[in-house]
Structures are given as structure tokens and as C-alpha cells.
Design an enzyme around this catalytic site. Structure first.
Site, PDB file in Angstrom:
ATOM      1  CG  ASP A   1      21.371  -1.582  20.998  1.00  0.00           C
ATOM      2  OD1 ASP A   1      22.300  -1.290  20.213  1.00  0.00           O
ATOM      3  OD2 ASP A   1      21.543  -1.866  22.205  1.00  0.00           O
TER       4      ASP A   1
ATOM      5  CG  HIS B   1      22.401   0.178  14.478  1.00  0.00           C
ATOM      6  ND1 HIS B   1      22.330  -0.352  15.755  1.00  0.00           N
ATOM      7  CD2 HIS B   1      21.796  -0.729  13.677  1.00  0.00           C
ATOM      8  CE1 HIS B   1      21.725  -1.529  15.721  1.00  0.00           C
ATOM      9  NE2 HIS B   1      21.385  -1.782  14.484  1.00  0.00           N
TER      10      HIS B   1
END
Length: 433
Positions: free
Chosen positions: A409, A405
Site C-alpha cells: 500500500d 500495488h
């Protein structure tokens, strides 16, 4: 007689030490030149160490699981040749060989040194003792059981004495261990009141299992994972795969994986942030222009990830051939160091055991890993072409993707899976230019 010290050579670029994962000799054993004496594991691969001389083993550098530094003594061999030295300095005279205990305190020594040539000769036994009956001959050591390192490791984990396992061949194999387990499992239950509980056992985390533990811990410690799962209708893809296999000639049989890899390579150019490596210490993401695809492979020693180089340039048949080659090399511990590093994205699959969904752990420093799950048949609704729906039998598969992450995204991961889904559900596009 002379002693030869075999020092651990440099078995990989940048490697400072290697782990002993298997000994194929013991102190007192006779070894021949080029005989395999030990298996050493680095961060990249397991390497067989071969004896450079013939002779008798008099010292070993520790036990399985111990680390040995590059250049340190691995094995000391007493040779019959009139020379002495080491693997790197064979011309050194015997008198200059350093004392092993002082130089390498972790090296296990032979239990009894050779007697000096000028040792006193013991006096003859008295006549009364000479008339005694000779002592019964002591049985010699049992012949060593031949087995591969993977079989030995599995037997050790299961608490099985290889000497008790019957085999029809020249060595114990996994099939022999399976037969041994089945035989003992069929012995029935104990008498009433007896317990079938097994004693607790402690198993050292060494070799491949240690590497897996370290890598997984580092990945979860450094990478904030998230996982996205979607369902894919692979009915048409399975039909195409069956047709290709029916006309494959002498080529290897296609599994789902080569078709999946083609789809991955076709979609990655539009999502370059997924085909990348993240150096978090330098704060640099390298987006790769090529797809070096890691293929998680289960072996007897644990999970390993060989890499298919330039997967984007291979067709399904070439991918099937390379998958078979790498999988066989991985299970035989024959992978080369260059076949185990440099991946840019990984695929992991449990095959028929795939389950409903997985949350795979990223192969650091990569930033994404894809996990196809088990294909199941279920009824679904499909448009009937007349404004209504009809119920049909479909082959469905959940597809998981875990991402870093810090780099990827959630929207990008979901968009990528949708693009992948389109190709897999319309397989004709896999073969279109």
C-alpha cells in the site's frame, strides 16, 4: 577425415534452448580444442561454448539471434582423427551420423561438400592451354579482427566496420571505438547544400536487449506500479563517507551505495511486505527473512541485475568489495547463473546522471525497487538553536521507490521511506548495534 557434431549441452537447470549472441568462428575456419567458438545466452547468463576437438568448421547452427534447442547440433567440425561422433556420443561411427539437413534444417551447411574418393580425375589440359600465363593469385581472406562480444555488438549497433578501426593492441577495444567516433566527428561539416542525415537502419533486438525487452514488458503488463519520491538531506552521510574513505587503508573506496544498502537492510525487518516475491499465478507472497539485494548494473550489452546474497550480514566494506566484484563480472559477461536470480528487492541508480526523480520498473517477481537520484547542493533553512532559522548549504538527494500495488500500500511505502530517511540523515545510527 571425419566429422564431429558438437551438440548444445545443458547449460542451465530448466533451460530448453539458448540464443546465439556471438559467433567466434565461421565456416572454413580452423579451430583448436578448447577454443571459444560461440557465446550462448540463457535467461540467466551468457555462456562461452568451447570446441571439444580440433579441426575445420563445416556447418553452423544459424545466425546471431537464433535460438538453439538443448541437444541440437551447434557446430559441425571436420577433424583429422579417425573417429566421428557427437559431443554426447563420440563413439558413433561416421556412417551412422544422421544427415544434418534432415535432422536440423536450420543449420547452415558448408558451401561445398568434400569430393568423394572415387570421383573421376579430370583429363589433362591441352598443350595450348598449358602455355597460358597462370592466373593471378587471389588474395586470401583478411585476418579476423579480434574483439570481445560486447565490442562487436556495440560496433554492429553503430554501423562500424571493425576492420576500419585502428588499435595499438592485439584486439579492438571500446576505447578504440571511441577514438574512431571522435575522429570522424571532427571531419567538419559538409559543403553548402549537402545533407548530414544518416540512412535509416534496422537493428535486430537480440541477446541481452531481447531479454530486457521481454522482462520489462512482462513487469509493466502484470504489475500495477506506483512510485513515491521524497527528499533526503545527505550532508552528514557524505561527511561520514569522506572520513571513512580517508581511513580505508587498502579497502575499496566507498560510494554512496554500500551505505544505502546498510540502511535498507536495517529498515526492512519492520516492513517485511517490501522484501518479498509475489507468485501471482499461485497467489502467494513470500516474505523473505534474508535480504538478497539486486544491484541494477549497466553494461555494454544492456542492463543486468546481479544479486548480493545475504546483504543484511555484510558491513560497508564487505558490501563495497562485493559490489565491485559483481559489477566487474557483469561488464565482462562473467556472472554465474546463481548470481543473477533469487533477488528479494533491487536498488537502481544512475549515479551522477541520476536526475531529479526516477520511476524505476520493478524486477519481477519482486515487489519493490529503490532508486537513489543525483546528489545536489542547495541552500536550505535549518533551526539556529535560538528559535530562528539560518540558511546553510546542504547536499540533497531525492529517493524514489516503486512498488507493486497488489502487495504494497502507498502508506507502507511512504512509511518505509521515512524510516530510511531517518537513518540516512543520522548516519551514526547505521553503525549502532
Amino acid at each position: 577425415m571425419a566429422r564431429f557434431t558438437f551438440r548444445l549441452p545443458d547449460i542451465g537447470e530448466g533451460i530448453a534452448e539458448a540464443e546465439i549472441v556471438a559467433w567466434h568462428v565461421a565456416i572454413g575456419d580452423r579451430v583448436e580444442e578448447d577454443q571459444n567458438i560461440a557465446d550462448m545466452m540463457t535467461d540467466k547468463a551468457t555462456v562461452e561454448m568451447e570446441s571439444p576437438v580440433s579441426g575445420t568448421v563445416v556447418a553452423l547452427a544459424g545466425a546471431v539471434g537464433d535460438q538453439v534447442a538443448i541437444g541440437a547440433a551447434l557446430v559441425v567440425i571436420e577433424t583429422e582423427a579417425e573417429h566421428s561422433g557427437t559431443a554426447t556420443d563420440a563413439a558413433s561411427p561416421a556412417t551412422e551420423e544422421p544427415v544434418l539437413e534432415a535432422e536440423n534444417p536450420g543449420v547452415e551447411q558448408a558451401t561445398a561438400p568434400a569430393p568423394a574418393q572415387d570421383a573421376p580425375v579430370p583429363a589433362p589440359a591441352p598443350a595450348a592451354e598449358a602455355k597460358r600465363e597462370p592466373a593471378p593469385a587471389q588474395p586470401g581472406p583478411a585476418a579476423p579482427v579480434l574483439a570481445s562480444p560486447a565490442v562487436r555488438a556495440r560496433a554492429r549497433d553503430l554501423g562500424i566496420d571493425l576492420a576500419q578501426v585502428k588499435t595499438d593492441g592485439d584486439r579492438v577495444r571500446h576505447a578504440d571505438l571511441d577514438a574512431y567516433l571522435r575522429y570522424h566527428a571532427a571531419q567538419g561539416y559538409g559543403a553548402p547544400g549537402t545533407s548530414r542525415a544518416r540512412a535509416d537502419e534496422q537493428v535486430r533486438v537480440i541477446g541481452m536487449r531481447r531479454r530486457i525487452a521481454e522482462n520489462m514488458a512482462a513487469a509493466k503488463r502484470h504489475i500495477p506500479h506506483f512510485t513515491y519520491v521524497d527528499e533526503i538531506d545527505v550532508t552528514e552521510l557524505e561527511r561520514v563517507r569522506a572520513e571513512l574513505n580517508a581511513n580505508r587503508g587498502g579497502r575499496p573506496k566507498l560510494t554512496m551505495l554500500p551505505l544505502m544498502i546498510v540502511a535498507i537492510c536495517r529498515t526492512l525487518p519492520d516492513f517485511p511486505m517490501l522484501n518479498a516475491r509475489y507468485d501471482d499465478e499461485a497467489g502467494v507472497v513470500t516474505r523473505s527473512g534474508r535480504v538478497h539485494l539486486g544491484m541494477a548494473t549497466q553494461t555494454d550489452a544492456g542492463l543486468t541485475v546481479p544479486v548480493i546474497r545475504d546483504a543484511q550480514d555484510r558491513n560497508v566494506w564487505q558490501l563495497a568489495t562485493e559490489i565491485t566484484r559483481l559489477a566487474e563480472a557483469a561488464r565482462a559477461s562473467k556472472l554465474k547463473p546463481e548470481e543473477l536470480g533469487g533477488g528479494t528487492i533491487t536498488v537502481t541508480s544512475l549515479g551522477p546522471l541520476g536526475g531529479i526523480a526516477t520511476t524505476p520498473v520493478i524486477n519481477r517477481p519482486e515487489v519493490a525497487i529503490i532508486g537513489p537520484n543525483k546528489i545536489v547542493e542547495r541552500p536550505i533553512f535549518r533551526p539556529d538553536g535560538m528559535g530562528g532559522d539560518t540558511i546553510v548549504r546542504a547536499k540533497l538527494m531525492n529517493l524514489s521507490i516503486s512498488c507493486d500495488h497488489r502487495v504494497v500500500d502507498g502508506w507502507d511505502a511512504a512509511s518505509y521511506v521515512q524510516a530510511l530517511k531517518k537513518l540516512l540523515e543520522t548516519p551514526v545510527l547505521l553503525f549502532a548495534d
